[in-house]
Design an enzyme around this catalytic site. Structure first.
Site, PDB file in Angstrom:
ATOM      1  N   TRP A 122     -13.963  42.424  43.250  1.00 33.80           N
ATOM      2  CA  TRP A 122     -14.263  43.326  42.113  1.00 33.80           C
ATOM      3  C   TRP A 122     -13.290  44.503  42.097  1.00 33.80           C
ATOM      4  O   TRP A 122     -13.108  45.153  41.069  1.00 33.80           O
ATOM      5  CB  TRP A 122     -15.700  43.871  42.191  1.00 33.80           C
ATOM      6  CG  TRP A 122     -16.774  42.864  41.909  1.00 33.80           C
ATOM      7  CD1 TRP A 122     -17.731  42.436  42.775  1.00 33.80           C
ATOM      8  CD2 TRP A 122     -17.029  42.173  40.669  1.00 33.80           C
ATOM      9  NE1 TRP A 122     -18.558  41.510  42.168  1.00 33.80           N
ATOM     10  CE2 TRP A 122     -18.154  41.338  40.885  1.00 33.80           C
ATOM     11  CE3 TRP A 122     -16.419  42.173  39.409  1.00 33.80           C
ATOM     12  CZ2 TRP A 122     -18.672  40.512  39.883  1.00 33.80           C
ATOM     13  CZ3 TRP A 122     -16.932  41.348  38.415  1.00 33.80           C
ATOM     14  CH2 TRP A 122     -18.043  40.535  38.657  1.00 33.80           C
ATOM     15  N   LEU A 131     -22.889  14.881  45.223  1.00 32.53           N
ATOM     16  CA  LEU A 131     -22.438  16.109  45.881  1.00 32.53           C
ATOM     17  C   LEU A 131     -23.109  17.358  45.291  1.00 32.53           C
ATOM     18  O   LEU A 131     -23.260  17.469  44.078  1.00 32.53           O
ATOM     19  CB  LEU A 131     -20.913  16.228  45.677  1.00 32.53           C
ATOM     20  CG  LEU A 131     -20.246  17.494  46.178  1.00 32.53           C
ATOM     21  CD1 LEU A 131     -20.111  17.481  47.688  1.00 32.53           C
ATOM     22  CD2 LEU A 131     -18.865  17.662  45.534  1.00 32.53           C
ATOM     23  N   HIS A 140      -4.265  31.307  39.038  1.00 33.83           N
ATOM     24  CA  HIS A 140      -5.708  31.031  38.958  1.00 33.83           C
ATOM     25  C   HIS A 140      -5.964  29.821  38.050  1.00 33.83           C
ATOM     26  O   HIS A 140      -6.781  28.960  38.371  1.00 33.83           O
ATOM     27  CB  HIS A 140      -6.468  32.247  38.431  1.00 33.83           C
ATOM     28  CG  HIS A 140      -6.346  33.465  39.309  1.00 33.83           C
ATOM     29  ND1 HIS A 140      -6.482  33.403  40.672  1.00 33.83           N
ATOM     30  CD2 HIS A 140      -6.094  34.777  39.010  1.00 33.83           C
ATOM     31  CE1 HIS A 140      -6.333  34.628  41.183  1.00 33.83           C
ATOM     32  NE2 HIS A 140      -6.085  35.466  40.199  1.00 33.83           N
ATOM     33  N   ARG A 147       0.289  34.220  45.043  1.00 36.49           N
ATOM     34  CA  ARG A 147       1.607  33.922  45.625  1.00 36.49           C
ATOM     35  C   ARG A 147       2.219  32.681  44.987  1.00 36.49           C
ATOM     36  O   ARG A 147       3.422  32.589  44.783  1.00 36.49           O
ATOM     37  CB  ARG A 147       1.479  33.741  47.149  1.00 36.49           C
ATOM     38  CG  ARG A 147       1.466  35.072  47.887  1.00 36.49           C
ATOM     39  CD  ARG A 147       0.929  34.921  49.280  1.00 36.49           C
ATOM     40  NE  ARG A 147      -0.527  34.787  49.262  1.00 36.49           N
ATOM     41  CZ  ARG A 147      -1.255  34.386  50.282  1.00 36.49           C
ATOM     42  NH1 ARG A 147      -0.671  34.046  51.414  1.00 36.49           N
ATOM     43  NH2 ARG A 147      -2.568  34.319  50.184  1.00 36.49           N
ATOM     44  N   ASP A 180      -7.365  30.164  48.706  1.00 34.10           N
ATOM     45  CA  ASP A 180      -6.507  31.354  48.670  1.00 34.10           C
ATOM     46  C   ASP A 180      -5.058  30.993  48.354  1.00 34.10           C
ATOM     47  O   ASP A 180      -4.607  29.896  48.666  1.00 34.10           O
ATOM     48  CB  ASP A 180      -6.595  32.071  50.028  1.00 34.10           C
ATOM     49  CG  ASP A 180      -6.106  33.510  49.957  1.00 34.10           C
ATOM     50  OD1 ASP A 180      -5.953  34.041  48.834  1.00 34.10           O
ATOM     51  OD2 ASP A 180      -5.872  34.110  51.024  1.00 34.10           O
ATOM     52  N   GLY A 181      -4.353  31.935  47.751  1.00 32.14           N
ATOM     53  CA  GLY A 181      -2.908  31.783  47.516  1.00 32.14           C
ATOM     54  C   GLY A 181      -2.505  31.605  46.063  1.00 32.14           C
ATOM     55  O   GLY A 181      -1.340  31.303  45.788  1.00 32.14           O
ATOM     56  N   ASN A 182      -3.433  31.810  45.141  1.00 31.73           N
ATOM     57  CA  ASN A 182      -3.105  31.631  43.720  1.00 31.73           C
ATOM     58  C   ASN A 182      -2.026  32.612  43.255  1.00 31.73           C
ATOM     59  O   ASN A 182      -1.117  32.247  42.515  1.00 31.73           O
ATOM     60  CB  ASN A 182      -4.349  31.856  42.844  1.00 31.73           C
ATOM     61  CG  ASN A 182      -5.420  30.822  43.083  1.00 31.73           C
ATOM     62  OD1 ASN A 182      -5.201  29.848  43.806  1.00 31.73           O
ATOM     63  ND2 ASN A 182      -6.589  31.032  42.488  1.00 31.73           N
TER      64      ASN A 182
HETATM   65  C1  IPE Z   1     -10.773  35.537  49.833  1.00 31.26           C
HETATM   66  O1  IPE Z   1      -9.473  35.678  49.375  1.00 31.26           O
HETATM   67  C2  IPE Z   1     -11.719  35.427  48.697  1.00 31.26           C
HETATM   68  C3  IPE Z   1     -11.600  34.215  47.884  1.00 31.26           C
HETATM   69  C4  IPE Z   1     -10.832  33.193  48.124  1.00 31.26           C
HETATM   70  C5  IPE Z   1     -12.441  34.177  46.720  1.00 31.26           C
HETATM   71  P1  IPE Z   1      -8.789  37.121  49.242  1.00 31.26           P
HETATM   72  O2  IPE Z   1      -7.402  36.884  48.780  1.00 31.26           O
HETATM   73  O3  IPE Z   1      -9.634  38.003  48.416  1.00 31.26           O
HETATM   74  O4  IPE Z   1      -8.831  37.618  50.748  1.00 31.26           O
HETATM   75  P2  IPE Z   1      -7.979  38.728  51.491  1.00 31.26           P
HETATM   76  O5  IPE Z   1      -8.045  39.944  50.652  1.00 31.26           O
HETATM   77  O6  IPE Z   1      -6.581  38.214  51.594  1.00 31.26           O
HETATM   78  O7  IPE Z   1      -8.615  38.865  52.828  1.00 31.26           O
HETATM   79  C1  IPE Z   2      -7.385  33.295  45.615  1.00 35.49           C
HETATM   80  O1  IPE Z   2      -6.064  33.560  45.367  1.00 35.49           O
HETATM   81  C2  IPE Z   2      -8.259  33.495  44.385  1.00 35.49           C
HETATM   82  C3  IPE Z   2      -9.172  34.637  44.453  1.00 35.49           C
HETATM   83  C4  IPE Z   2      -9.323  35.415  45.471  1.00 35.49           C
HETATM   84  C5  IPE Z   2      -9.974  34.887  43.278  1.00 35.49           C
HETATM   85  P1  IPE Z   2      -5.482  35.050  45.404  1.00 35.49           P
HETATM   86  O2  IPE Z   2      -5.606  35.619  44.040  1.00 35.49           O
HETATM   87  O3  IPE Z   2      -6.113  35.820  46.483  1.00 35.49           O
HETATM   88  O4  IPE Z   2      -3.952  34.762  45.732  1.00 35.49           O
HETATM   89  P2  IPE Z   2      -3.026  35.584  46.739  1.00 35.49           P
HETATM   90  O5  IPE Z   2      -3.731  35.646  48.048  1.00 35.49           O
HETATM   91  O6  IPE Z   2      -2.820  36.934  46.137  1.00 35.49           O
HETATM   92  O7  IPE Z   2      -1.774  34.772  46.811  1.00 35.49           O
HETATM   93 MG    MG Z   3      -5.670  36.050  48.437  1.00 36.81          MG
END
Ligand code: IPE
Ligand code: IPE
Ligand code: MG
Length: 253
Positions: free
Chosen positions: A70, A132, A38, A25, A21-23
């Site tokens: 989605w 793996l 991403h 931001r 998570d965090g791409n």
């Molecule tokens: C969780 O991240 C799903 C993935 C990393 C693929 P999200 O960014 O979608 O989660 P929420 O919405 O912050 O809970």
């Molecule tokens: C995780 O990063 C990737 C996916 C959920 C596909 P996010 O796209 O959720 O990045 P943030 O949470 O908005 O920073």
């Molecule tokens: Mg996220």
């Protein structure tokens, strides 16, 4: 920051799951569009896969796209699907070199056909690799998985392929996407969020959780080793008391 040498090779988790998570931001921090985050996240995937393979971890499950994702803007969803196809192609050489075999969990019926084709051919091309096992969670959610398992189970009971009285935890697990894969001992979530976001709900009953503020595109091998070292410092009690765990450990040694 931990190095590979700090990891105890005799106490490795067999299965590590990661909520990447965090791409978005990360991209924002760099003044760029979300898709830039991403794209850079792919480098972190490569590093993490290599780190897990180097340690000899058996299963690595990466949450790449949730059922709920989605609902993101269509152009982001399209960009993610394109990136997936592109990355599978570009990472194939590295997967083969590291003897990684690929698997997927999730509602792949929902994926665009070209993405599905690419995924299934990558699974086929890597099926004989003995290192793996890399499992991508795509169009995945824990509740979907459990409900889907119940649907299959109800059908088997109706067709008399299964007797209700034979149903055990082990039997139920056969209906999950992760059947034959052990539960993860460790779950890592990046980006400083403290939630599960519908990931592996059944399987994480006793999983150790590790949260880090690092945004996914910044996540590197050393961050992965940090998580493993932290995991190795914990006492997993499974409802028992500490003294019982210590006795069991001494008997094992
Ligand atoms: C969780 O991240 C799903 C993935 C990393 C693929 P999200 O960014 O979608 O989660 P929420 O919405 O912050 O809970
Ligand atoms: C995780 O990063 C990737 C996916 C959920 C596909 P996010 O796209 O959720 O990045 P943030 O949470 O908005 O920073
Ligand atoms: Mg996220």
């Amino acid at each position: 920051m931990a190095s590979k040498e700090q990891v105890n090779r005799n106490a490795l988790p067999s299965h590590v799951a990661v909520i990447m998570d965090g791409n978005g931001r990360w991209a924002q921090k760099h003044g760029k569009q979300r898709v830039f985050g991403h794209q850079n996240g792919v480098v972190s995937v490569r590093d993490t896969v290599e780190a897990a393979a180097e340690l000899g971890i058996k299963y690595l499950t990466l949450y790449a796209f949730s059922t709920e994702n989605w609902n993101r803007p269509q152009e982001e969803v399209d960009a993610l699907m394109m990136l997936l196809v592109h990355s599978i192609k570009s990472e194939m050489e590295s997967l083969q070199k590291n003897k990684v075999s690929l698997g997927i969990i999730g509602d792949t019926e929902k994926m665009p056909e070209n993405v599905r084709d690419e995924l299934y051919s990558a699974i086929d091309e890597t099926k004989n690799n003995t290192g793996l096992k890399l499992i991508l969670a795509l169009s995945y959610s824990g509740r979907w998985e459990i409900l889907n398992a119940v649907r299959k189970l109800a059908r088997d009971i109706k067709n008399k392929d299964l007797d209700e009285s034979d149903l055990s935890f082990e039997h139920f697990e056969n209906y999950l996407e992760t059947s034959k894969i052990p539960d993860p001992e460790l779950l890592i979530r990046t980006s400083g969020e403290f939630r599960i976001s519908n990931f592996l709900l059944w399987q994480i009953a006793y999983t150790e959780l590790y949260f880090t503020d690092v945004l996914w595109p910044d996540f590197r091998k050393a961050d992965f080793f940090d998580a493993i070292v932290d995991y190795q410092s914990r006492e997993r009690r499974f409802g028992k008391i500490s003294a019982q765990i210590k006795v069991n450990k001494e008997n094992e040694e």
